[in-house]
Design a protein around this motif. Structure first.
Motif, PDB file in Angstrom:
ATOM      1  N   LEU A 123       1.525  -0.818   0.300  1.00 22.95           N
ATOM      2  CA  LEU A 123       1.793  -2.184  -0.127  1.00 22.95           C
ATOM      3  C   LEU A 123       1.031  -2.492  -1.415  1.00 22.95           C
ATOM      4  O   LEU A 123       0.119  -1.769  -1.805  1.00 22.95           O
ATOM      5  N   GLU A 124       1.397  -3.596  -2.044  1.00 22.34           N
ATOM      6  CA  GLU A 124       0.694  -4.031  -3.253  1.00 22.34           C
ATOM      7  C   GLU A 124      -0.745  -4.409  -2.912  1.00 22.34           C
ATOM      8  O   GLU A 124      -1.039  -4.917  -1.828  1.00 22.34           O
ATOM      9  N   TYR A 125      -1.628  -4.179  -3.876  1.00 21.51           N
ATOM     10  CA  TYR A 125      -3.023  -4.566  -3.706  1.00 21.51           C
ATOM     11  C   TYR A 125      -3.194  -5.970  -4.280  1.00 21.51           C
ATOM     12  O   TYR A 125      -3.227  -6.169  -5.496  1.00 21.51           O
ATOM     13  N   LYS A 126      -3.255  -6.945  -3.386  1.00 20.44           N
ATOM     14  CA  LYS A 126      -3.306  -8.348  -3.803  1.00 20.44           C
ATOM     15  C   LYS A 126      -3.646  -9.217  -2.590  1.00 20.44           C
ATOM     16  O   LYS A 126      -3.868  -8.713  -1.484  1.00 20.44           O
ATOM     17  N   VAL A 127      -3.685 -10.514  -2.816  1.00 19.18           N
ATOM     18  CA  VAL A 127      -3.839 -11.480  -1.725  1.00 19.18           C
ATOM     19  C   VAL A 127      -2.453 -11.893  -1.250  1.00 19.18           C
ATOM     20  O   VAL A 127      -1.612 -12.334  -2.041  1.00 19.18           O
ATOM     21  N   TYR A 128      -2.216 -11.749   0.043  1.00 21.15           N
ATOM     22  CA  TYR A 128      -0.949 -12.144   0.649  1.00 21.15           C
ATOM     23  C   TYR A 128      -1.098 -13.536   1.268  1.00 21.15           C
ATOM     24  O   TYR A 128      -1.966 -13.757   2.112  1.00 21.15           O
ATOM     25  N   GLN A 129      -0.244 -14.451   0.830  1.00 19.79           N
ATOM     26  CA  GLN A 129      -0.247 -15.796   1.385  1.00 19.79           C
ATOM     27  C   GLN A 129       0.431 -15.789   2.761  1.00 19.79           C
ATOM     28  O   GLN A 129       1.036 -14.790   3.161  1.00 19.79           O
ATOM     29  N   SER A 130       0.348 -16.900   3.456  1.00 19.75           N
ATOM     30  CA  SER A 130       0.843 -16.972   4.835  1.00 19.75           C
ATOM     31  C   SER A 130       2.291 -16.515   4.969  1.00 19.75           C
ATOM     32  O   SER A 130       2.637 -15.797   5.917  1.00 19.75           O
ATOM     33  N   TYR A 131       3.147 -16.892   4.021  1.00 19.50           N
ATOM     34  CA  TYR A 131       4.555 -16.522   4.113  1.00 19.50           C
ATOM     35  C   TYR A 131       4.801 -15.041   3.826  1.00 19.50           C
ATOM     36  O   TYR A 131       5.893 -14.527   4.073  1.00 19.50           O
ATOM     37  N   GLU A 132       3.775 -14.333   3.295  1.00 21.42           N
ATOM     38  CA  GLU A 132       3.922 -12.925   2.967  1.00 21.42           C
ATOM     39  C   GLU A 132       3.277 -12.001   4.002  1.00 21.42           C
ATOM     40  O   GLU A 132       3.472 -10.785   3.950  1.00 21.42           O
ATOM     41  N   VAL A 133       2.511 -12.555   4.914  1.00 21.41           N
ATOM     42  CA  VAL A 133       1.785 -11.731   5.882  1.00 21.41           C
ATOM     43  C   VAL A 133       2.738 -10.888   6.718  1.00 21.41           C
ATOM     44  O   VAL A 133       2.394  -9.797   7.176  1.00 21.41           O
ATOM     45  N   VAL A 134       3.961 -11.358   6.884  1.00 27.38           N
ATOM     46  CA  VAL A 134       4.955 -10.604   7.652  1.00 27.38           C
ATOM     47  C   VAL A 134       5.198  -9.221   7.041  1.00 27.38           C
ATOM     48  O   VAL A 134       5.537  -8.264   7.755  1.00 27.38           O
ATOM     49  N   LYS A 135       5.016  -9.078   5.732  1.00 24.13           N
ATOM     50  CA  LYS A 135       5.190  -7.776   5.084  1.00 24.13           C
ATOM     51  C   LYS A 135       4.169  -6.776   5.620  1.00 24.13           C
ATOM     52  O   LYS A 135       4.473  -5.596   5.821  1.00 24.13           O
ATOM     53  N   ILE A 136       2.953  -7.242   5.845  1.00 20.20           N
ATOM     54  CA  ILE A 136       1.906  -6.368   6.376  1.00 20.20           C
ATOM     55  C   ILE A 136       2.206  -6.029   7.830  1.00 20.20           C
ATOM     56  O   ILE A 136       2.050  -4.885   8.261  1.00 20.20           O
ATOM     57  N   ILE A 137       2.648  -7.008   8.588  1.00 17.30           N
ATOM     58  CA  ILE A 137       2.970  -6.785   9.997  1.00 17.30           C
ATOM     59  C   ILE A 137       4.086  -5.745  10.134  1.00 17.30           C
ATOM     60  O   ILE A 137       4.019  -4.856  10.989  1.00 17.30           O
ATOM     61  N   ARG A 138       5.099  -5.822   9.291  1.00 19.15           N
ATOM     62  CA  ARG A 138       6.193  -4.851   9.347  1.00 19.15           C
ATOM     63  C   ARG A 138       5.689  -3.436   9.110  1.00 19.15           C
ATOM     64  O   ARG A 138       6.119  -2.485   9.756  1.00 19.15           O
ATOM     65  N   ASN A 139       4.773  -3.293   8.177  1.00 24.24           N
ATOM     66  CA  ASN A 139       4.248  -1.966   7.861  1.00 24.24           C
ATOM     67  C   ASN A 139       3.359  -1.409   8.958  1.00 24.24           C
ATOM     68  O   ASN A 139       3.112  -0.207   9.009  1.00 24.24           O
ATOM     69  N   MET A 140       2.862  -2.252   9.837  1.00 22.32           N
ATOM     70  CA  MET A 140       2.069  -1.774  10.964  1.00 22.32           C
ATOM     71  C   MET A 140       2.893  -0.908  11.902  1.00 22.32           C
ATOM     72  O   MET A 140       2.356  -0.084  12.641  1.00 22.32           O
ATOM     73  N   PHE A 141       4.192  -1.076  11.887  1.00 21.08           N
ATOM     74  CA  PHE A 141       5.058  -0.365  12.813  1.00 21.08           C
ATOM     75  C   PHE A 141       5.786   0.816  12.176  1.00 21.08           C
ATOM     76  O   PHE A 141       6.700   1.380  12.768  1.00 21.08           O
TER      77      PHE A 141
END
Length: 234
Positions: A133-151
């Motif tokens: 993923l990009e190296y940055k601060v993810y706002q609340s509406y973007e956190v789902v991108k991190i959750i998807r990558n967990m799987f």
């Protein structure tokens, strides 16, 4: 200076324990509380833990009946007092500036959690993790991108040991590790991330993840790897 609690669940890792603890004791950030949770280890780990407590006032040792990795981590959370929490598996080790780097990033970005990169160590060979993923601060509406990558396949952002966490989030939302055979990191991170409005991912490789160990912790790690590789991701 904020206190950071570093929690180490310990079971049958006598061969690797000193290297792990020394990497934590020698951090550039010194305001640490080092929680060693001896989960009824049958080897010399309990003795080694007590020896470290005698020579470093920042070390606290908890001896308990064997209850598994999740239980050991939960006890560590309950017994710790730092404003921030870092989890280290006791057959791994961390870069000397890991805590300082993570703390600086979480405070400056006003995030609830910061995840770093890591290096896999296999038979002496060091392998850098993938850039996912990009190296940055993810706002609340973007956190789902991190959750998807967990799987996805590989470890991605499901691993507890690549982050620094805020105690207030854990306490306010009553977030603990579930008593699972594997994937306890993933479940904890999922619940934690669902309560975050800012998450930062940094490029720094701060954690050394050992994969050629024969410890009980490594057995659990292998189970997590296997389940993640076989999850169908859409």
């Amino acid at each position: 200076m904020e206190k950071v609690s570093v929690i180490l669940p310990i079971y049958n890792v006598e061969k690797y324990l000193k290297n792990c603890i020394e990497s934590v004791r020698n951090q550039t950030y010194e305001n640490l509380e080092i929680i060693l949770v001896d989960d009824g280890s049958p080897d010399r780990c309990p003795l080694l833990c007590d020896e470290y407590a005698q020579k470093d006032s920042r070390v606290r040792v908890i001896h308990k009946k064997n209850g598994g990795l999740s239980d050991a981590r939960n006890v560590g959370i309950d017994k710790s007092s730092g404003s921030y929490l870092v989890f280290v598996d006791s057959d791994d080790w961390i870069r000397k500036d890991m805590v300082e780097c993570l703390l600086k990033n979480i405070e400056e970005s006003k995030s609830q959690v910061v995840f770093c990169n890591y290096i896999t160590v296999r038979a002496g060979e060091e392998i850098s993790c993938e850039d996912i993923l990009e190296y940055k601060v993810y706002q609340s509406y973007e956190v789902v991108k991190i959750i998807r990558n967990m799987f996805g396949g590989g470890r991605y952002y499901s691993s507890i040991w690549r982050g620094i966490y805020k105690r207030e989030v854990i306490e306010n939302r009553n977030i603990y590790f579930q008593n699972l055979q594997f994937a306890e990191d993933l479940v904890f991170n999922l619940e934690y991330l669902l309560n975050c409005n800012r998450v930062k991912i940094i490029k720094d490789k701060l954690y050394y993840y050992r994969v050629n160990a024969t410890s009980a912790l490594q057995s659990l790690k292998n189970n997590v790897d296997e389940i993640q590789k076989n999850i169908e991701y859409y």
